[in-house]
Design a protein around this motif. Sequence first.
Motif, short mmCIF file in Angstrom:
data_model
loop_
_atom_site.label_atom_id
_atom_site.label_comp_id
_atom_site.label_asym_id
_atom_site.label_seq_id
_atom_site.Cartn_x
_atom_site.Cartn_y
_atom_site.Cartn_z
N ALA A 1 2.55 -1.81 -5.84
CA ALA A 1 2.95 -1.34 -4.51
C ALA A 1 1.72 -1.05 -3.65
N LYS A 2 0.69 -0.42 -4.23
CA LYS A 2 -0.54 -0.14 -3.48
C LYS A 2 -1.23 -1.43 -3.07
N LYS A 3 -1.30 -2.37 -4.00
CA LYS A 3 -1.94 -3.65 -3.70
C LYS A 3 -1.17 -4.40 -2.60
N ALA A 4 0.15 -4.37 -2.67
CA ALA A 4 0.96 -5.03 -1.65
C ALA A 4 0.76 -4.37 -0.29
N ALA A 5 0.66 -3.04 -0.28
CA ALA A 5 0.43 -2.32 0.99
C ALA A 5 -0.92 -2.69 1.58
N LEU A 6 -1.95 -2.77 0.74
CA LEU A 6 -3.28 -3.19 1.22
C LEU A 6 -3.23 -4.61 1.75
N HIS A 7 -2.54 -5.47 1.03
CA HIS A 7 -2.43 -6.87 1.46
C HIS A 7 -1.71 -6.96 2.80
N ASP A 8 -0.59 -6.23 2.92
CA ASP A 8 0.19 -6.25 4.15
C ASP A 8 -0.58 -5.68 5.33
N SER A 9 -1.47 -4.74 5.05
CA SER A 9 -2.25 -4.14 6.14
C SER A 9 -3.45 -5.01 6.52
N GLY A 10 -3.67 -6.07 5.75
CA GLY A 10 -4.77 -6.98 6.05
C GLY A 10 -6.11 -6.53 5.48
N LYS A 11 -6.13 -5.50 4.65
CA LYS A 11 -7.38 -5.00 4.09
C LYS A 11 -7.89 -5.85 2.93
N ILE A 12 -7.00 -6.59 2.30
CA ILE A 12 -7.46 -7.55 1.28
C ILE A 12 -6.84 -8.89 1.59
N ARG A 13 -7.60 -9.94 1.30
CA ARG A 13 -7.11 -11.30 1.53
C ARG A 13 -7.01 -11.98 0.18
#
Length: 158
Positions: free
Chosen positions: A118-130
């Motif tokens: 869930a944390k990784k998905a949130a980071l991905h959705d926020s554009g912080k990780i590609r």
Amino acid sequence: MNTEINYKNNPLHGVSLKTLVTEIVNHYGYELLFAYLNIQCFKNNPSIDASVKFLKKTDWAREKVEGFYLYRFKNLPRASDEQFELPPRDRIVPPDQTPGEPAELSLEDAERLREKRAKKAALHDSGKIRPSSSGRRSSNFSNTPAPSDSDPWAKWKK
């Protein structure tokens, strides 16, 4: 090198989907399978026949269960990037890799994994990780064993 011979080195070779599901259900139970795989056939009125019927019709779920069988139940090392891109039944397991004892899993570990995803998905959705082009780690990690809390089925997560 003859591909047919190599397929015999894959623990899925010659194993029916019903046998595979029966083995993992008998070992882990439906609750733990649902906790790790998040597939509804293991939660809503679960049975071997209903699960097999659903998995036969749903490629992403079948591949997720087959991956679980290979890397958790048969406890094989993580596949190379090239092999990971193939469906589990098409993967060639190197001759020096043999199945081990099923991994010890718990509902607490499943919850930790769910929170991490869930944390990784949130980071991905926020554009912080590609994501990388293949959706996996870069190849310099392919020879190191994955930590026990990694998610080898992330690419099938819906």
